[in-house]
Design a protein around this motif. Structure first.
Motif, PDB file in Angstrom:
ATOM      1  N   ILE A 199       7.237 -16.468   5.025  1.00  7.53           N
ATOM      2  CA  ILE A 199       7.734 -15.932   3.757  1.00  7.53           C
ATOM      3  C   ILE A 199       7.160 -14.530   3.535  1.00  7.53           C
ATOM      4  CG2 ILE A 199       8.027 -18.193   2.691  1.00  7.53           C
ATOM      5  CD1 ILE A 199       5.463 -17.692   1.115  1.00  7.53           C
ATOM      6  N   LYS A 200       7.864 -13.765   2.689  1.00  8.30           N
ATOM      7  CA  LYS A 200       7.435 -12.406   2.380  1.00  8.30           C
ATOM      8  C   LYS A 200       7.226 -12.249   0.871  1.00  8.30           C
ATOM      9  CE  LYS A 200      10.521  -9.672   4.525  1.00  8.30           C
ATOM     10  NZ  LYS A 200      11.010  -8.372   5.017  1.00  8.30           N
ATOM     11  N   MET A 201       6.410 -11.289   0.543  1.00 10.66           N
ATOM     12  CA  MET A 201       6.159 -10.954  -0.852  1.00 10.66           C
ATOM     13  C   MET A 201       7.213  -9.932  -1.278  1.00 10.66           C
ATOM     14  SD  MET A 201       2.566  -9.332  -2.282  1.00 10.66           S
ATOM     15  CE  MET A 201       1.497 -10.363  -1.287  1.00 10.66           C
ATOM     16  N   SER A 202       7.822 -10.134  -2.460  1.00 10.22           N
ATOM     17  CA  SER A 202       8.814  -9.133  -2.899  1.00 10.22           C
ATOM     18  C   SER A 202       8.117  -7.865  -3.379  1.00 10.22           C
ATOM     19  CB  SER A 202       9.706  -9.702  -4.000  1.00 10.22           C
ATOM     20  OG  SER A 202       8.935 -10.088  -5.121  1.00 10.22           O
ATOM     21  N   PHE A 203       7.066  -8.043  -4.204  1.00 11.48           N
ATOM     22  CA  PHE A 203       6.320  -6.852  -4.587  1.00 11.48           C
ATOM     23  C   PHE A 203       4.865  -7.185  -4.903  1.00 11.48           C
ATOM     24  CE2 PHE A 203       7.913  -8.409  -8.668  1.00 11.48           C
ATOM     25  CZ  PHE A 203       6.872  -8.173  -9.573  1.00 11.48           C
ATOM     26  N   ALA A 204       4.015  -6.208  -4.625  1.00 17.63           N
ATOM     27  CA  ALA A 204       2.613  -6.263  -5.026  1.00 17.63           C
ATOM     28  C   ALA A 204       2.452  -5.219  -6.125  1.00 17.63           C
ATOM     29  CB  ALA A 204       1.704  -5.932  -3.853  1.00 17.63           C
ATOM     30  N   LEU A 205       1.668  -5.558  -7.151  1.00 13.69           N
ATOM     31  CA  LEU A 205       1.646  -4.740  -8.361  1.00 13.69           C
ATOM     32  C   LEU A 205       0.249  -4.243  -8.678  1.00 13.69           C
ATOM     33  CD1 LEU A 205       3.363  -3.804 -10.817  1.00 13.69           C
ATOM     34  CD2 LEU A 205       2.827  -5.972 -11.924  1.00 13.69           C
ATOM     35  N   GLY A 206       0.189  -3.093  -9.376  1.00 16.15           N
ATOM     36  CA  GLY A 206      -1.042  -2.659 -10.020  1.00 16.15           C
ATOM     37  C   GLY A 206      -1.893  -1.747  -9.167  1.00 16.15           C
ATOM     38  N   GLY A 207      -3.201  -1.821  -9.395  1.00 15.84           N
ATOM     39  CA  GLY A 207      -4.143  -1.033  -8.611  1.00 15.84           C
ATOM     40  C   GLY A 207      -4.036  -1.448  -7.157  1.00 15.84           C
ATOM     41  N   THR A 208      -4.055  -0.462  -6.253  1.00 11.80           N
ATOM     42  CA  THR A 208      -3.718  -0.740  -4.856  1.00 11.80           C
ATOM     43  C   THR A 208      -4.871  -0.387  -3.924  1.00 11.80           C
ATOM     44  OG1 THR A 208      -1.405  -0.338  -5.347  1.00 11.80           O
ATOM     45  CG2 THR A 208      -2.045  -0.221  -3.033  1.00 11.80           C
ATOM     46  N   SER A 209      -5.163  -1.305  -3.013  1.00  5.57           N
ATOM     47  CA  SER A 209      -6.195  -1.062  -2.011  1.00  5.57           C
ATOM     48  C   SER A 209      -5.559  -1.099  -0.631  1.00  5.57           C
ATOM     49  CB  SER A 209      -7.261  -2.151  -2.112  1.00  5.57           C
ATOM     50  OG  SER A 209      -6.649  -3.391  -1.883  1.00  5.57           O
ATOM     51  N   LYS A 210      -6.314  -0.670   0.372  1.00  5.15           N
ATOM     52  CA  LYS A 210      -5.779  -0.628   1.727  1.00  5.15           C
ATOM     53  C   LYS A 210      -5.367  -2.018   2.210  1.00  5.15           C
ATOM     54  CE  LYS A 210      -6.336   1.385   6.232  1.00  5.15           C
ATOM     55  NZ  LYS A 210      -6.250   0.147   7.022  1.00  5.15           N
ATOM     56  N   ALA A 211      -6.055  -3.064   1.711  1.00  2.98           N
ATOM     57  CA  ALA A 211      -5.756  -4.426   2.168  1.00  2.98           C
ATOM     58  C   ALA A 211      -4.285  -4.771   1.956  1.00  2.98           C
ATOM     59  CB  ALA A 211      -6.652  -5.425   1.434  1.00  2.98           C
ATOM     60  N   ILE A 212      -3.743  -4.419   0.793  1.00  5.78           N
ATOM     61  CA  ILE A 212      -2.347  -4.776   0.520  1.00  5.78           C
ATOM     62  C   ILE A 212      -1.407  -3.834   1.296  1.00  5.78           C
ATOM     63  CG2 ILE A 212      -1.929  -3.405  -1.594  1.00  5.78           C
ATOM     64  CD1 ILE A 212      -1.042  -7.086  -1.349  1.00  5.78           C
ATOM     65  N   CYS A 213      -1.855  -2.582   1.509  1.00  2.69           N
ATOM     66  CA  CYS A 213      -1.047  -1.648   2.317  1.00  2.69           C
ATOM     67  C   CYS A 213      -0.900  -2.180   3.741  1.00  2.69           C
ATOM     68  CB  CYS A 213      -1.697  -0.267   2.343  1.00  2.69           C
ATOM     69  SG  CYS A 213      -1.858   0.499   0.726  1.00  2.69           S
ATOM     70  N   ASP A 214      -1.986  -2.751   4.264  1.00  6.69           N
ATOM     71  CA  ASP A 214      -1.938  -3.319   5.613  1.00  6.69           C
ATOM     72  C   ASP A 214      -0.901  -4.445   5.682  1.00  6.69           C
ATOM     73  OD1 ASP A 214      -3.902  -1.573   6.394  1.00  6.69           O
ATOM     74  OD2 ASP A 214      -5.535  -3.044   6.323  1.00  6.69           O
ATOM     75  N   LEU A 215      -0.853  -5.265   4.626  1.00  4.00           N
ATOM     76  CA  LEU A 215       0.146  -6.343   4.596  1.00  4.00           C
ATOM     77  C   LEU A 215       1.559  -5.767   4.604  1.00  4.00           C
ATOM     78  CD1 LEU A 215      -1.053  -9.153   2.132  1.00  4.00           C
ATOM     79  CD2 LEU A 215      -1.331  -9.003   4.591  1.00  4.00           C
ATOM     80  N   GLN A 216       1.745  -4.662   3.874  1.00  2.00           N
ATOM     81  CA  GLN A 216       3.075  -4.041   3.866  1.00  2.00           C
ATOM     82  C   GLN A 216       3.417  -3.498   5.255  1.00  2.00           C
ATOM     83  OE1 GLN A 216       3.886  -0.554   1.308  1.00  2.00           O
ATOM     84  NE2 GLN A 216       5.831  -1.515   0.760  1.00  2.00           N
ATOM     85  N   ASP A 217       2.437  -2.897   5.920  1.00  2.00           N
ATOM     86  CA  ASP A 217       2.677  -2.352   7.261  1.00  2.00           C
ATOM     87  C   ASP A 217       3.007  -3.454   8.260  1.00  2.00           C
ATOM     88  OD1 ASP A 217       2.299   0.194   6.352  1.00  2.00           O
ATOM     89  OD2 ASP A 217       0.192   0.307   6.925  1.00  2.00           O
ATOM     90  N   LYS A 218       2.530  -4.668   7.991  1.00  2.00           N
ATOM     91  CA  LYS A 218       2.869  -5.795   8.870  1.00  2.00           C
ATOM     92  C   LYS A 218       4.213  -6.400   8.508  1.00  2.00           C
ATOM     93  CE  LYS A 218      -1.925  -7.058   9.760  1.00  2.00           C
ATOM     94  NZ  LYS A 218      -3.027  -7.957   9.372  1.00  2.00           N
ATOM     95  N   GLY A 219       4.893  -5.807   7.526  1.00  2.00           N
ATOM     96  CA  GLY A 219       6.223  -6.298   7.151  1.00  2.00           C
ATOM     97  C   GLY A 219       6.200  -7.482   6.214  1.00  2.00           C
TER      98      GLY A 219
END
Lengths: 517, 98
Positions: free
Chosen positions: A302-322
């Motif tokens: 499953i995928k996340m539709s959106f991540a919200l709020g203050g952003t750290s590299k951890a969530i960016c990495d998840l986005q880069d993994k699709g």
């Protein structure tokens, strides 16, 4: 009068407003929005560049009794807020100044002296740490500070309760017309979500940048049509101070264990399905939840539709993994997130109004499935304190805590049961910042407790064989370990008002009485 | 017990306490703590009980507490007193420490 979280609010503060009445008490009410008074510009013009910040302030009619604002996306590295305060108070000699901040910390330490001198007489902020918090707690500020959440701030501005005379907006880059951005400069902060609403509602807007670029600087966070003047300085901020030690991925086994438990709770929910949405803070265990959530997402495809709020590299990495379709970003917590914001097409800027305000027709938080937040304290009514330390001194920030808790379907608090000798789960928190009716689950290193109003979550945990206990049992365990704390002793004077996101009063912070044996 | 010379026990790490004892004609107790507001009186009570149990009647006792639990406080105070009386290597009255 006692409000819905059983806090005694002095009658004098309740003139024209109410105590907290519940998280959705003002749903459906109408609101007439405020608007700024602007100076129209019709003549041909090549530039809005000012010779100096002082000249820009004079051109914008800086005066005694005014309110100024700024954003704190450079966090501890911010230079513009302190610069603006110095110009207004020292260079122009203005008095009776109110500060309308998104946060206050060591980067704005000069304001503590202006508070003590009686030059700054009002403070409205979504966070306060360091010497400014100490000054306010010591009763140095003439009027009670107003603490608002990230959604409560744009609400108060839209409702006209805060009228900003001049907004000083630090920008990584700007053209001479004031089209400004948090990227494309020498010192980037990434998202400028904290600044966008100020640009819309302030009478005057001064963009302060250290990187002047050719017109048009687009896409822009701050639109030149809202900007009176552009001021070029040597450095707007030190991006290396954006990341505090909090924003690193923890290796602490206790924190990892708690993060794992949070991910298990989320994975047990029927809302954890393709297209779910998620937000987490930057505390050690909350940040680490990203890591464990990834395993469940991959497993279940499953995928996340959106991540919200203050952003750290951890969530960016998840986005880069699709694994994440969109990141809707109000502020960047580290350099990795700043760089990612500048390059990824689906990592987008989000204003505080869009993010969390109750004064609109539906903020993004209302569409949030899960939020994972930290806490200084949680009490047996699930009320959370993130504003005052165990000594009663202001040293924290509600940020989006109350907004995401109220808007999301499931709010999970993750915190160790004790910090040093201080019990985190207790009888009554020092200051209520997020009311317990918005908090669903508390995860600690000694067990999980579910708010009894969420029988559905209790049933989900039981079905998934996830052990849980009561919040009272967690408190008892904490007190057994560290002893029962004596209640703080206060003086009568109210030094700060904790305003609910809807404008009601949730709690007050009084001046601490010095301890005597 | 008698405090013969200055002695110290404990550290300034979080959840510990540093206890320094010195000879003095009168007994005096000085406490600073990161959790003074909530636990100050409890720290004082633990210190007084421990000193009484060891029959310390004279000396300056300084406790710099960093959120230590009662058991830690008690152990640090005892260690400092025994060191000050040159009894920490041998001669600890274990039955009194229970």
């Amino acid at each position: 009068m006692l409000n819905a979280v059983k806090r005694d609010i002095p009658e004098a503060l309740l003139a024209g407003r109410t105590g907290y009445q519940g998280k959705y008490a003002k749903d459906g009410q109408s609101l007439h929005k405020a608007a700024p008074t602007i100076t129209q510009a019709l003549k041909p013009q090549k530039s809005k560049l000012a010779d100096s910040l002082k000249a820009a302030c004079e051109a914008c009619g800086a005066h005694d009794g005014m309110t100024f604002s700024f954003h704190t996306e450079y966090r501890n590295g911010d230079k513009v807020a302190a610069m603006a305060a110095k110009v207004l108070i020292e260079d122009l000699g203005l008095k009776d100044i109110t500060v309308a901040a998104t946060s206050l910390g060591d980067a704005q330490a000069n304001m503590a002296q202006y508070i003590k001198n009686g030059q700054i007489t009002g403070v409205q902020t979504s966070g306060v740490r360091g010497v400014i918090g100490e000054a306010i707690s010591a009763g140095e500020l003439q009027t009670p500070a107003i603490i608002r959440s990230h959604g409560g701030r744009p609400r108060a501005i839209a409702a006209g309760e805060v009228h900003i005379d001049i907004a000083f907006l630090a920008a990584a880059s700007s053209d001479a017309f004031g089209n400004a951005s948090g990227i494309r400069g020498k010192n980037n902060c990434g998202s400028m979500g904290f600044a966008i609403d100020d640009a819309h509602y302030a009478d005057h807007v001064i963009v302060v940048t250290d990187t002047l670029v050719d017109f048009p600087n687009v896409p822009a966070a701050i639109n030149g049509v809202d900007v009176d003047a552009v001021c070029v300085v040597d450095q707007v901020g030190d991006p290396s101070k954006i990341a505090t030690k909090e924003a690193r991925m923890t290796q602490d086994p206790r924190e990892l264990m708690m993060a794992q438990a949070v991910a298990k709770v989320i994975a047990a929910s029927p809302d954890f399905k393709d297209g779910f949405s998620f937000q987490t803070g930057v505390g050690g265990p909350s940040l680490a939840v990203n890591r464990y959530l990834e395993q469940y997402m991959t497993q279940r495809q499953i995928k996340m539709s959106f991540a919200l709020g203050g952003t750290s590299k951890a969530i960016c990495d998840l986005q880069d993994k699709g694994l994440v379709n969109y990141i809707l970003d109000t502020q960047d917590f580290d350099q990795g997130a700043v760089a990612h914001f500048a390059t990824h097409p689906n990592h987008l800027e989000c204003s505080l109004d869009q993010y969390a305000s109750p004064a609109n027709k539906g903020a993004f938080v209302n569409n949030l499935d899960f939020v994972v937040l930290s806490a200084l304290e949680v009490d047996v009514d699930f009320n959370v304190n993130v504003v005052t330390g165990s000594d009663g001194v202001l040293r924290g920030a509600p940020g989006g805590h109350p907004d995401t808790a109220a808007g999301s379907k499931c709010c999970i608090i993750v915190t160790p049961l004790t910090r040093g000798r201080m019990p985190t789960v207790c009888d009554a928190v020092v200051t209520v910042t997020t009311p317990g009716d918005s908090v669903d689950v508390v995860v600690t290193d000694y067990g999980i407790a579910v708010n009894p109003q969420r029988q559905d979550i209790i049933a989900q945990l039981d079905a998934a064989n996830i052990a849980h206990t009561t919040i009272e049992a967690l408190r008892d365990k904490a007190y057994a370990l560290v002893g029962t704390p004596a209640p703080l002793e206060w003086q009568k004077r109210v030094v700060a008002v904790v305003e609910g996101r809807d404008g009601s009063i949730v709690d007050v912070v009084r001046q601490v009485k010095p301890f005597a044996f | 017990m008698q405090i013969k010379h200055e002695a110290i026990a404990g550290t300034l790490e979080s959840s510990d306490a540093q206890v320094t004892v010195r000879p003095a004609p009168e007994l005096s107790l000085h406490i600073s703590s990161s959790v003074l507001n909530q636990y100050g009186r409890q720290i004082k009570a633990v210190a007084e009980q421990t000193l009484k149990r060891l029959a310390v009647e004279r000396g300056t006792i300084e406790i710099v507490d960093k959120g230590a639990l009662d058991c830690t406080l008690k152990a640090r105070i005892e260690a400092a007193i025994y060191r000050s009386a040159d009894q920490s290597a041998a001669g600890i009255a274990w039955e009194v420490l229970a």
